[in-house]
Design an enzyme around this catalytic site. Sequence first.
Site, PDB file in Angstrom:
ATOM      1  N   GLY A 138       0.845  -1.191   0.000  1.00 48.18           N
ATOM      2  CA  GLY A 138       0.000   0.000   0.000  1.00 48.18           C
ATOM      3  C   GLY A 138       0.877   1.237   0.000  1.00 48.18           C
ATOM      4  N   LYS A 139       0.285   2.370  -0.176  1.00 45.76           N
ATOM      5  CA  LYS A 139       1.028   3.629  -0.103  1.00 45.76           C
ATOM      6  C   LYS A 139       0.030   4.748   0.099  1.00 45.76           C
ATOM      7  CE  LYS A 139       5.372   5.008  -0.754  1.00 45.76           C
ATOM      8  NZ  LYS A 139       6.587   4.233  -0.467  1.00 45.76           N
TER       9      LYS A 139
END
Length: 418
Positions: A102-103
Amino acid sequence: MATLFENVLAQLDKVIKVAHIDNKALAILSHPERVVEVAIPLIRDDGSLEIFRGYRVQHSSARGPYKGGLRYHSQVDLEEVKALAFLMSMKTAVIDIPLGGGKGGIMVDPKILSRGELERLTRTFTRAIADFIGPNKDIPAPDVNTTPQIMDWVADEYGKIVGHPEPAVVTGKSIEAGGSLGRDTATSRGAFVVLNTYLKKQGIPLRGLRIVIQGFGNAAEPLATMLSQESALVIALSDSRGGIANPKGLDVAKAKVDKENKGTLSESLSNQPKGTKIISNDELLITECDILIPAALENQLTKENALNVKAKYILEVANGPTTPEAEEILVKRGIPILPDILVNAGGVAVSYFEWVQNREGSHWSAYEVDRKLKELMERAAGGVFVSADKYKTDLRIAAFIIALERIAKAMALRNPDT
Ligand code: NAD
């Protein structure tokens, strides 16, 4: 022009030319599982209201909870965050830790904010994404312009929402607030292990190799120190204002002290060995050397300079320092690139160790962290080198193949319909 996300997806086309990866898995991985976009109102110190955009992209949870940094930058945009989230899924799979990718980030230049504004912005953002993060769901971490202090605020705000302390909701915290020893040097140490594993395989001793490093920040400085301590010759170093070079080797320890005290590397000139010169970043990238280490920014090796690169090997410590066009040229020229998704994964490895420590309520010694990191990175690097030999391909594609095979297998085992 192609977006960063489209460029990243183009890697999948290269992978399927050399290895079989399940089509359905590839189709699923071409889309993030969830995109969260939030408005973050902030009352500035002068009483005015400003609204910032914040994002959290959850790319793949096939191998575990989402994991990846939060970036505060004026140029953060959704396509970039999607690309970085995809790369995090690849990174956690290459080093085989039980996490996904994720980011996130906020489109803001944090330098315009006071400390109080930064804290309020972070806490409001945390409340906005609180339903989507958690130690079993999605564990953010620091990235560009985010610090242990910011992670401490995220953990504190999240703890208030769930009604109890929950340090495992983020990693990269201050040591006193549940951070892990060894996190500050983890990226460098991981890169150092990957390089050593590679050189050992090639039968090349590190001692005396000429090293050029672009950047002298968190990811580069400890690596420069480790390399010079192992008798490699660091012959050029740079920061955003330019660099210093000496074909007989620089004094890295003095460069570090001068950079800390005076702010730039060029201020170290008078303390460096005789013959040291000031060079530009453009000159640095085409300096003749054994190993070129881009460790500052993305898109540094381009179709304009790739033909002039005079390095025998490239070790990508920065994320995305080589453009696809430059890569094509360098590969044709027979210059191996040790890829970012393997080389700089030491940071997320120790983030994972921090999460484990928080969940088991323990504190590992720096020695234990470094030992576990070395084992994990040696195993990951060895796997990528075997994959490159097996598929007769370059190291980046080999790393992607390993990651995609692992993720596709997890998807198939968990739900054969996908
Ligand atoms: P940092 O801000 O600590 O350091 C960046 C360095 O690059 C500084 O020395 C800066 O002066 C230099 N720099 C900036 N602009 C430059 C330019 N135009 N030319 C030459 N040098 C320039 O950042 P960092 O954490 O060291 O990150 C560097 C790279 O490594 C980024 O691509 C980051 O995504 C990647 N990375 C870092 C980590 C980590 O744990 N720090 C982990 C994985 C990947």
